[in-house]
Design an enzyme around this catalytic site. Structure first.
Site, PDB file in Angstrom:
ATOM      1  N   HIS A 208      22.936 157.657  49.434  1.00 10.75           N
ATOM      2  CA  HIS A 208      22.848 157.481  48.320  1.00 10.75           C
ATOM      3  C   HIS A 208      23.624 158.349  47.422  1.00 10.75           C
ATOM      4  CE1 HIS A 208      21.366 156.619  44.148  1.00 10.75           C
ATOM      5  NE2 HIS A 208      20.876 155.097  44.730  1.00 10.75           N
TER       6      HIS A 208
ATOM      7  N   SER B 212      23.040 149.846  37.284  1.00  6.58           N
ATOM      8  CA  SER B 212      22.526 148.938  36.653  1.00  6.58           C
ATOM      9  C   SER B 212      22.556 146.944  36.460  1.00  6.58           C
ATOM     10  CB  SER B 212      23.344 149.503  35.045  1.00  6.58           C
ATOM     11  OG  SER B 212      23.450 150.737  35.146  1.00  6.58           O
TER      12      SER B 212
ATOM     13  N   GLY C  77      18.443 149.826  41.224  1.00  7.93           N
ATOM     14  CA  GLY C  77      17.474 150.661  40.574  1.00  7.93           C
ATOM     15  C   GLY C  77      15.911 150.084  39.748  1.00  7.93           C
ATOM     16  N   GLY C  78      16.876 151.005  39.077  1.00  5.12           N
ATOM     17  CA  GLY C  78      16.010 150.286  37.561  1.00  5.12           C
ATOM     18  C   GLY C  78      15.057 149.108  36.964  1.00  5.12           C
TER      19      GLY C  78
ATOM     20  N   ASN D 124      15.277 149.440  44.942  1.00  6.32           N
ATOM     21  CA  ASN D 124      15.505 150.869  45.452  1.00  6.32           C
ATOM     22  C   ASN D 124      14.310 151.380  44.445  1.00  6.32           C
ATOM     23  OD1 ASN D 124      15.322 153.951  45.735  1.00  6.32           O
ATOM     24  ND2 ASN D 124      17.974 154.245  45.690  1.00  6.32           N
ATOM     25  N   TRP D 125      13.245 152.227  44.411  1.00  9.20           N
ATOM     26  CA  TRP D 125      12.546 152.409  43.669  1.00  9.20           C
ATOM     27  C   TRP D 125      12.876 153.848  43.028  1.00  9.20           C
ATOM     28  CZ3 TRP D 125       6.232 150.378  45.284  1.00  9.20           C
ATOM     29  CH2 TRP D 125       6.519 148.995  44.819  1.00  9.20           C
ATOM     30  N   LYS D 126      13.575 154.700  44.749  1.00  5.87           N
ATOM     31  CA  LYS D 126      13.781 155.729  44.058  1.00  5.87           C
ATOM     32  C   LYS D 126      11.935 156.662  44.252  1.00  5.87           C
ATOM     33  CE  LYS D 126      18.060 154.865  42.212  1.00  5.87           C
ATOM     34  NZ  LYS D 126      18.749 155.421  40.794  1.00  5.87           N
TER      35      LYS D 126
ATOM     36  N   GLY E   6      21.723 153.932  36.534  1.00  2.00           N
ATOM     37  CA  GLY E   6      20.743 154.650  35.714  1.00  2.00           C
ATOM     38  C   GLY E   6      21.458 155.114  34.433  1.00  2.00           C
TER      39      GLY E   6
HETATM   40  P1  13P Z   1      20.269 151.618  38.783  1.00  2.00           P
HETATM   41  O1  13P Z   1      19.761 150.059  38.588  1.00  2.00           O
HETATM   42  O2  13P Z   1      18.831 151.932  38.196  1.00  2.00           O
HETATM   43  O3  13P Z   1      21.425 151.875  37.526  1.00  2.00           O
HETATM   44  O4  13P Z   1      20.432 152.390  39.862  1.00  2.00           O
HETATM   45  C1  13P Z   1      21.630 151.854  41.039  1.00  2.00           C
HETATM   46  C2  13P Z   1      20.952 152.203  42.512  1.00  2.00           C
HETATM   47  O5  13P Z   1      21.342 153.848  42.372  1.00  2.00           O
HETATM   48  C3  13P Z   1      20.138 152.060  43.606  1.00  2.00           C
HETATM   49  O6  13P Z   1      20.383 152.498  44.491  1.00  2.00           O
END
Ligand code: 13P
Length: 255
Positions: A98, A216, A237-238, A13-15, A176
């Site tokens: 989300h 995470s 995410g990250g 999920n690149w956000k 995050g």
């Molecule tokens: P992180 O991996 O950055 O904690 O984010 C997780 C997330 O929200 C995936 O949708």
């Protein structure tokens, strides 16, 4: 519980990250790193990067997804994108509900349900996110929250349609923050969500549902999380923004 009935899915999920050139570069790096993956691999990119990401992945095993869609097929909804618009682009997956959408954009269990319905109606596969906040975990209501979010989201979804749903358990406190749920906490919650789905449909259907963990997840902790019987993949995410880190998670899911 039978993990062999389910395909592991690792989704990034690149956000709100990466312009089109940056997206094309990252995808270019990823392609060779994940080409031999023994699991499904998806990158959910910003709307603006969808078309270039699709062009960069053509014919490869890396699938492209979106991060949200509206509940209506079209209409006066300024700033929104509909599921048929995504389907027409050639997108196969979309994240729904989300926690950042719930937290910052007024998404409720009901709007998650209607957006999920729209995604299914457009032929998309939805990655449905559920998970508790820190306060809720501390109040010992993790299961109640996960059950409520899952049940409301799946209202009106048939057993057959469930084949086009992946559930991502994402505890909000782990997103995050660098604070990962322990493998046991994550495994228990995913197992609980599976039992909720079994209650709504059947054990057979629940046994074939892919349930991801998100929060995470990284190259260092993925293997331990993915070894849990009820964790079938990850929503990242990250770590999905760095090709080597994301590829290491894909590798951990491919064993
Ligand atoms: P992180 O991996 O950055 O904690 O984010 C997780 C997330 O929200 C995936 O949708």
């Amino acid at each position: 519980m039978n993990k062999s009935l389910r395909r592991a899915v690792i989704a990034g999920n690149w956000k709100m990250n990466n312009t089109r050139p940056a997206a094309t570069t990252l995808i270019g790096e990823l392609l060779s790193l994940v080409s031999g993956a023994g699991c499904d691999v998806i990158a959910c990119v910003p709307f603006t990067a969808l078309e270039s990401a699709l062009a960069a992945t053509g014919g490869s095993n890396l699938k492209i997804g979106a991060q949200n869609c509206h509940w209506a097929a079209s209409g006066a909804f300024t700033g929104e994108i509909s599921a048929p618009m995504l389907a027409e682009l050639g997108i196969g997956h979309v994240i729904i509900g989300h926690s950042e959408r719930r937290q910052y954009f007024g998404e409720t269990d009901q709007t998650v349900n209607t957006r999920l319905r729209a995604a299914l109606d457009a032929g998309l596969t939805a990655i449905l996110c559920v998970g508790e906040t820190l306060d809720q975990r501390e109040q010992n209501i993790t299961e109640e929250i996960c059950a409520l979010q899952t049940k409301v989201a799946l209202a009106g979804v048939s057993e057959h349609e469930l084949k086009r749903i992946i559930i991502a358990y994402e505890p909000v406190w782990a997103i995050g923050t660098g604070k990962t749920a322990t493998a046991q906490q994550a495994g228990e919650a995913c197992g609980f969500i599976r039992s909720v789905v079994a209650g709504l449909y059947s054990q057979t259907t629940a046994d074939t549902l892919t349930i991801q963990y998100g929060g995470s997840m990284n190259a260092g902790n993925a293997a331990e999380l993915l070894a849990m019987p009820d964790i079938d993949g990850g929503l990242i995410g990250g770590a999905s923004l760095k090709a080597a880190d994301f590829a290491a998670i894909v590798k951990a899911a491919s064993l």
